[in-house]
Design a protein around this motif. Structure first.
Motif, PDB file in Angstrom:
ATOM      1  N   GLY A 133      99.709 -14.964   6.170  1.00 56.59           N
ATOM      2  CA  GLY A 133      99.261 -14.256   4.971  1.00 56.59           C
ATOM      3  C   GLY A 133      99.572 -15.006   3.680  1.00 56.59           C
ATOM      4  N   GLY A 134      98.980 -14.494   2.621  1.00 61.75           N
ATOM      5  CA  GLY A 134      99.042 -15.161   1.320  1.00 61.75           C
ATOM      6  C   GLY A 134     100.436 -15.226   0.709  1.00 61.75           C
ATOM      7  N   THR A 135     101.243 -14.208   0.960  1.00 62.13           N
ATOM      8  CA  THR A 135     102.580 -14.209   0.358  1.00 62.13           C
ATOM      9  C   THR A 135     103.455 -15.295   0.986  1.00 62.13           C
ATOM     10  OG1 THR A 135     102.382 -11.851  -0.032  1.00 62.13           O
ATOM     11  CG2 THR A 135     104.588 -12.775  -0.154  1.00 62.13           C
ATOM     12  N   ILE A 147      93.556 -16.879   1.381  1.00 67.24           N
ATOM     13  CA  ILE A 147      93.717 -17.385   2.744  1.00 67.24           C
ATOM     14  C   ILE A 147      92.364 -17.842   3.285  1.00 67.24           C
ATOM     15  CG2 ILE A 147      94.223 -16.671   5.124  1.00 67.24           C
ATOM     16  CD1 ILE A 147      96.732 -16.998   3.677  1.00 67.24           C
ATOM     17  N   ILE A 166      97.364 -18.487   8.126  1.00 65.94           N
ATOM     18  CA  ILE A 166      96.405 -17.620   8.826  1.00 65.94           C
ATOM     19  C   ILE A 166      96.328 -16.271   8.104  1.00 65.94           C
ATOM     20  CG2 ILE A 166      96.786 -18.725  11.063  1.00 65.94           C
ATOM     21  CD1 ILE A 166      98.403 -16.219  11.918  1.00 65.94           C
ATOM     22  N   PHE A 167      95.280 -15.527   8.360  1.00 67.33           N
ATOM     23  CA  PHE A 167      95.175 -14.180   7.816  1.00 67.33           C
ATOM     24  C   PHE A 167      96.358 -13.337   8.306  1.00 67.33           C
ATOM     25  CE2 PHE A 167      90.571 -15.317   7.791  1.00 67.33           C
ATOM     26  CZ  PHE A 167      90.280 -15.025   6.468  1.00 67.33           C
ATOM     27  N   HIS A 168      96.790 -12.424   7.450  1.00 69.39           N
ATOM     28  CA  HIS A 168      97.873 -11.524   7.858  1.00 69.39           C
ATOM     29  C   HIS A 168      97.312 -10.475   8.830  1.00 69.39           C
ATOM     30  CE1 HIS A 168     101.231  -8.776   7.754  1.00 69.39           C
ATOM     31  NE2 HIS A 168     101.930  -9.716   7.146  1.00 69.39           N
ATOM     32  N   TYR A 171      95.883  -7.400   7.377  1.00 65.84           N
ATOM     33  CA  TYR A 171      94.526  -7.585   6.853  1.00 65.84           C
ATOM     34  C   TYR A 171      93.511  -7.471   7.993  1.00 65.84           C
ATOM     35  CZ  TYR A 171      90.665  -9.981   4.408  1.00 65.84           C
ATOM     36  OH  TYR A 171      89.459 -10.319   3.863  1.00 65.84           O
TER      37      TYR A 171
HETATM   38  N1  URA Z   1      95.325 -11.623   1.436  1.00 57.28           N
HETATM   39  C1  URA Z   1      96.506 -11.935   2.034  1.00 57.28           C
HETATM   40  O1  URA Z   1      97.571 -11.982   1.419  1.00 57.28           O
HETATM   41  N2  URA Z   1      96.504 -12.206   3.333  1.00 57.28           N
HETATM   42  C2  URA Z   1      95.385 -12.169   4.061  1.00 57.28           C
HETATM   43  O2  URA Z   1      95.475 -12.426   5.249  1.00 57.28           O
HETATM   44  C3  URA Z   1      94.171 -11.851   3.431  1.00 57.28           C
HETATM   45  C4  URA Z   1      94.164 -11.581   2.122  1.00 57.28           C
END
Ligand code: URA
Ligand code: URA
Length: 201
Positions: A133-135, A147, A166-168, A171
């Protein structure tokens, strides 16, 4: 004369020693709301490390990372390429205490917690780091960006490991379609690439 070069490096802590310190951490306000510190779990000698954002409710209650709904999906994603979550991976998060209401951890909280993650990486010495994920992408490599644009390619790290974002799974739970081109489908592609490189290690 460069004194710093002559100073021996401080002894590296063991993973258990890092855990011990983290379990007593009160450096940031997240410590006040926690039930358990969620330090990390898995094989401490794994070549593959997954790093998520931070504990949710189930993780806070159990002290284990990625065991709630999103975690169960992550486990399936790992198993989809024939890897074992417990034997082949080490799993941790950028922050070790649950942010209230599962909000995104602040930059300050991530910075306060980062020594634990850096020490974990130093102990485990993974060859592949998967940023979930983005964080995690921002917290570990300082890269902000969707992402969807960054996933699917290998990223360099300062840790003698290559990384992929990778995508979280949270999500993916909200975007459950898995036909060609969807986030779920792309995640499956990404795991295949991760496994391909894993098999060369
Ligand atoms: N935003 C996130 O932080 N993670 C994702 O996987 C998709 C969008
Ligand atoms: N989401 C995360 O990022 N980490 C966990 O441990 C659980 C859910």
């Amino acid at each position: 004369m460069q004194l710093s070069l002559q100073t021996p490096p401080s002894p590296i802590k063991t993973l258990d020693q890092v855990r011990e310190v983290a379990l007593g951490c009160v450096k940031c306000p997240l410590s006040q709301g926690r039930t358990n510190v969620v330090f990390g779990m898995g094989n401490p000698h794994a070549k593959l490390m997954f790093i998520g954002e931070g504990p949710g409710q189930t993780e806070d209650e159990t002290g284990l990372p990625f065991v709630g709904r999103a975690g169960q999906l992550l486990t399936k994603i790992i198993e989809s390429v024939g890897l074992s979550r417990d034997n082949d991976c080490y799993i941790a998060n950028v922050v070790k205490c649950r942010p209230p209401g599962n909000r995104v951890p602040t930059d300050i909280e991530m910075a306060e917690c980062s020594p634990y993650l850096l020490e974990q990486i130093a102990c485990i010495q993974p060859k592949i780091i998967v940023l979930v994920g983005g964080t995690a992408l921002k917290g570990v490599l300082g890269i902000s960006g969707p992402i969807s644009k960054i996933r699917g390619r290998w990223l360099e790290t300062p840790f003698n490991a290559q990384a992929m974002a990778i995508f979280h799974p949270s999500y993916l739970l909200r975007n459950a379609a898995s036909v060609e081109g969807t986030p779920k489908w792309l995640t499956w592609l990404d795991m295949q690439e991760i496994k391909r490189v894993y098999d060369t290690l």
